[in-house]
Write a protein that holds these residues in place. Structure first.
Motif, short mmCIF file in Angstrom:
data_model
loop_
_atom_site.label_atom_id
_atom_site.label_comp_id
_atom_site.label_asym_id
_atom_site.label_seq_id
_atom_site.Cartn_x
_atom_site.Cartn_y
_atom_site.Cartn_z
N PRO A 172 7.71 3.08 3.20
CA PRO A 172 7.33 4.41 3.70
C PRO A 172 8.53 5.29 3.98
O PRO A 172 8.43 6.52 3.94
CB PRO A 172 6.57 4.08 4.99
CG PRO A 172 7.10 2.75 5.43
CD PRO A 172 7.35 2.02 4.15
N TYR A 198 0.86 -1.19 0.00
CA TYR A 198 0.00 0.00 0.00
C TYR A 198 0.89 1.23 0.00
O TYR A 198 2.03 1.20 0.50
CB TYR A 198 -0.93 0.04 1.22
CG TYR A 198 -1.66 1.36 1.31
CD1 TYR A 198 -2.75 1.61 0.48
CD2 TYR A 198 -1.21 2.37 2.15
CE1 TYR A 198 -3.38 2.84 0.50
CE2 TYR A 198 -1.84 3.60 2.17
CZ TYR A 198 -2.92 3.84 1.34
OH TYR A 198 -3.53 5.05 1.34
N GLY A 199 0.41 2.32 -0.53
CA GLY A 199 1.11 3.60 -0.51
C GLY A 199 0.31 4.61 -1.29
O GLY A 199 -0.77 4.31 -1.82
N TYR A 244 2.56 -1.15 4.38
CA TYR A 244 2.92 0.04 3.63
C TYR A 244 4.24 -0.27 2.91
O TYR A 244 5.18 -0.78 3.52
CB TYR A 244 3.10 1.23 4.57
CG TYR A 244 2.85 2.58 3.93
CD1 TYR A 244 3.72 3.09 2.98
CD2 TYR A 244 1.76 3.36 4.29
CE1 TYR A 244 3.50 4.33 2.39
CE2 TYR A 244 1.53 4.60 3.72
CZ TYR A 244 2.40 5.08 2.76
OH TYR A 244 2.18 6.30 2.20
N LEU A 265 -5.74 4.78 3.83
CA LEU A 265 -5.18 3.70 4.65
C LEU A 265 -6.15 3.31 5.75
O LEU A 265 -6.38 2.12 6.01
CB LEU A 265 -3.85 4.15 5.24
CG LEU A 265 -3.14 3.20 6.20
CD1 LEU A 265 -2.88 1.84 5.56
CD2 LEU A 265 -1.82 3.81 6.69
#
Length: 348
Positions: A317, A283-284, A314, A297
């Protein structure tokens, strides 16, 4: 390996583990079946991939916490409720800081560092010398001339050896991921989804060798773009129908805002259709839109929890844009502080 270090436990030598053609659909069902139950029972996982960390530190990068105080990155991440670290590994990578490193020795050292910091570890095999993703699935250069039988042997040898290196460093991964965004298969063209028996044979060999070394560690397959449900189903149908073995379905999604709900619906469909819990392993979002990323998020975590998804990671990050122009990290280049994007972990 650096300094001639012996990286396997005493009495274990690097070797080929020949499974033969039977590995294509069902040999050595080591630990298969019951592992999905404890995986589902575990508490929701909040994680981060920080594979760039050693290369960034070597170039003088560091990280401040939200108060502006320099701190160890793992300490800062734990302050956001992050309990797990994802690490990729490549077969014969270059020395390029952004697109290389991450060989098994370096990966094992970073895994030990994460473990010593009290974090769980996910080990992710790309089965290439550099990035493999939804659009690219190139075999390691050393494997490219091989036929299927030879590549199957190489896969067994590589995963067996790599897992023993991880074990030598005192780390038992919480998860092992076989392949990275493998919608179109692995090690193409030999392991293309268009050759489902061979694709399944290679991935089952990786599954079996992971279980041989770490019998109680759940194994993930990893698909990208769950918004394109047919692409995910095309892989999973081919893999399942040819005897593919996996415990968790890993999914990448970087969806933002109003697109999150539809992706969550598809994730739930994938979980219910194949009987395997899902985990968002990437995810990002845009570093310039941290509040949007934070809220997205939060939505992913709440939605995944709602239908029994296992967790969210993530992706990089800590990766400042000045390091390699990656613009979906969650730290501010000028202040060295985390952006508001990280607050999504606290509010969910």
């Amino acid at each position: 390996m650096p300094d001639g270090k012996q990286c396997e436990p005493p009495g274990i030598r690097r070797r080929n583990v020949l499974l033969g053609a039977a590995a294509g659909a069902g040999a050595l069902a080591l630990g298969a079946g019951p592992l999905a139950i404890p995986a589902q029972a575990a508490s929701f996982v909040k994680g981060a991939d920080v594979s760039w960390l050693p290369q960034m530190e070597a170039q003088g990068y560091y990280w401040n916490n939200s108060a502006g105080t320099r701190q160890d990155l793992f300490t800062i991440l734990k302050g956001y409720g992050i309990t797990a670290i994802s690490l990729r590994t490549w077969v014969n990578p270059s020395s390029d800081p952004a697109n290389g490193h991450c060989g098994i020795e370096e990966t094992a050292q970073l895994a030990k560092r994460a473990k010593d910091a009290g974090m769980q570890v996910l080990i992710g095999f790309h089965f290439g010398d550099t990035w493999n993703s939804v659009g690219v699935q190139n075999p390691p250069a050393a494997w490219a001339p091989m036929n299927y039988s030879q590549m199957l042997d190489a896969m067994n040898d590589y995963v067996y050896h790599s897992c023993n290196v991880i074990k030598y460093y005192g780390v038992t991964p919480a998860w092992v991921k076989i392949g990275n965004e493998t919608n179109s298969g692995i090690c193409k063209p030999i392991g293309s989804v268009g050759h489902p028996t061979q694709m399944t044979g290679l991935l089952n060999a990786a599954y079996d060798m992971s279980k041989h070394v770490f019998p109680n560690t759940p194994v993930l397959v990893h698909l990208a773009q769950p918004q394109k449900l047919d692409s995910v189903q095309n892989f999973l149908n081919a893999y399942r129908d040819n005897g593919g073995k996996w415990d968790i379905t890993g999914l990448s999604s970087y969806a933002q805002g109003g697109n999150v709900a539809g992706v969550l619906t598809n994730m739930q469909t994938i979980q219910s259709s194949y009987g395997k819990p899902v985990m968002q392993v990437e995810y990002g979002g845009p570093v310039g839109k941290p509040t949007q990323v934070r809220d997205s998020l939060k939505a992913f975590i709440a939605g995944l929890k709602g239908f029994g998804g296992l967790g969210t990671f993530y992706w990089e990050p800590e990766g400042y844009p000045s390091f390699n122009s990656y613009n979906s990290s969650a730290w501010d280049d000028s202040t060295r502080r985390p952006t508001a994007a990280m607050d999504g972990f606290l509010a969910a």
